[in-house]
Scaffold this motif. Structure first.
Motif, PDB file in Angstrom:
ATOM      1  N   HIS A  12       0.808  -1.224   0.000  1.00  0.00           N
ATOM      2  CA  HIS A  12       0.000   0.000   0.000  1.00  0.00           C
ATOM      3  C   HIS A  12       0.838   1.271   0.000  1.00  0.00           C
ATOM      4  N   LYS A  13       2.072   1.214   0.506  1.00  0.00           N
ATOM      5  CA  LYS A  13       2.893   2.420   0.541  1.00  0.00           C
ATOM      6  C   LYS A  13       3.300   2.877  -0.868  1.00  0.00           C
ATOM      7  N   ASN A  14       3.146   2.016  -1.866  1.00  0.00           N
ATOM      8  CA  ASN A  14       3.514   2.362  -3.240  1.00  0.00           C
ATOM      9  C   ASN A  14       2.345   2.864  -4.083  1.00  0.00           C
ATOM     10  N   ILE A  15       1.152   2.889  -3.528  1.00  0.00           N
ATOM     11  CA  ILE A  15      -0.032   3.290  -4.300  1.00  0.00           C
ATOM     12  C   ILE A  15       0.063   4.742  -4.742  1.00  0.00           C
ATOM     13  N   GLY A  16       0.388   5.639  -3.828  1.00  0.00           N
ATOM     14  CA  GLY A  16       0.462   7.062  -4.170  1.00  0.00           C
ATOM     15  C   GLY A  16       1.461   7.348  -5.275  1.00  0.00           C
ATOM     16  N   LYS A  17       2.637   6.755  -5.195  1.00  0.00           N
ATOM     17  CA  LYS A  17       3.660   6.970  -6.216  1.00  0.00           C
ATOM     18  C   LYS A  17       3.213   6.394  -7.553  1.00  0.00           C
ATOM     19  N   THR A  18       2.574   5.227  -7.520  1.00  0.00           N
ATOM     20  CA  THR A  18       2.093   4.608  -8.753  1.00  0.00           C
ATOM     21  C   THR A  18       1.041   5.479  -9.429  1.00  0.00           C
ATOM     22  N   HIS A  30      -9.342   5.135 -12.454  1.00  0.00           N
ATOM     23  CA  HIS A  30     -10.762   4.834 -12.650  1.00  0.00           C
ATOM     24  C   HIS A  30     -11.328   4.080 -11.443  1.00  0.00           C
ATOM     25  N   THR A  31     -10.682   3.001 -11.043  1.00  0.00           N
ATOM     26  CA  THR A  31     -11.122   2.239  -9.871  1.00  0.00           C
ATOM     27  C   THR A  31      -9.910   1.685  -9.129  1.00  0.00           C
ATOM     28  N   TYR A  32     -10.150   1.349  -7.872  1.00  0.00           N
ATOM     29  CA  TYR A  32      -9.116   0.781  -7.009  1.00  0.00           C
ATOM     30  C   TYR A  32      -9.751  -0.337  -6.202  1.00  0.00           C
ATOM     31  N   THR A  37      -5.397 -11.536   1.772  1.00  0.00           N
ATOM     32  CA  THR A  37      -5.482 -11.638   3.220  1.00  0.00           C
ATOM     33  C   THR A  37      -4.804 -10.429   3.859  1.00  0.00           C
ATOM     34  N   ALA A  38      -5.027 -10.254   5.157  1.00  0.00           N
ATOM     35  CA  ALA A  38      -4.440  -9.115   5.863  1.00  0.00           C
ATOM     36  C   ALA A  38      -2.911  -9.138   5.780  1.00  0.00           C
ATOM     37  N   GLY A  39      -2.328 -10.296   5.783  1.00  0.00           N
ATOM     38  CA  GLY A  39      -0.884 -10.403   5.718  1.00  0.00           C
ATOM     39  C   GLY A  39      -0.313 -10.398   4.314  1.00  0.00           C
ATOM     40  N   ASN A  40      -1.182 -10.529   3.302  1.00  0.00           N
ATOM     41  CA  ASN A  40      -0.707 -10.603   1.925  1.00  0.00           C
ATOM     42  C   ASN A  40      -1.724  -9.975   0.966  1.00  0.00           C
ATOM     43  N   PRO A  41      -1.982  -8.673   1.109  1.00  0.00           N
ATOM     44  CA  PRO A  41      -2.946  -8.037   0.208  1.00  0.00           C
ATOM     45  C   PRO A  41      -2.309  -7.667  -1.134  1.00  0.00           C
ATOM     46  N   SER A  42      -3.129  -7.553  -2.138  1.00  0.00           N
ATOM     47  CA  SER A  42      -2.722  -7.018  -3.437  1.00  0.00           C
ATOM     48  C   SER A  42      -3.661  -5.870  -3.761  1.00  0.00           C
ATOM     49  N   HIS A  43      -3.125  -4.839  -4.352  1.00  0.00           N
ATOM     50  CA  HIS A  43      -3.898  -3.648  -4.689  1.00  0.00           C
ATOM     51  C   HIS A  43      -3.921  -3.529  -6.206  1.00  0.00           C
ATOM     52  N   TYR A  44      -5.117  -3.409  -6.754  1.00  0.00           N
ATOM     53  CA  TYR A  44      -5.277  -3.299  -8.193  1.00  0.00           C
ATOM     54  C   TYR A  44      -5.823  -1.924  -8.546  1.00  0.00           C
TER      55      TYR A  44
END
Length: 51
Positions: A12-18, A30-32, A37-44
């Protein structure tokens, strides 16, 4: 017609830079969605722009 690109961000710390990097290239967020899981999330992040 619109064009779409999906980007996977592992931490999640890389979302803003991306988002900032893609907006500088002319794309708009457009969407996020976060899944996993809490220990291994992926952000699209789905970006769009006019063709």
């Amino acid at each position: 017609m619109k064009r779409y690109e999906c980007v996977k961000v592992k931490h999640h710390k890389n979302i803003g830079k991306t988002v900032d990097d893609w907006q500088k290239k002319g794309w708009c967020l457009h969407t996020y969605q976060a899944i996993g899981t809490a220990g291994n999330p992926s952000h699209y992040l789905l970006f769009e722009r006019d063709k």
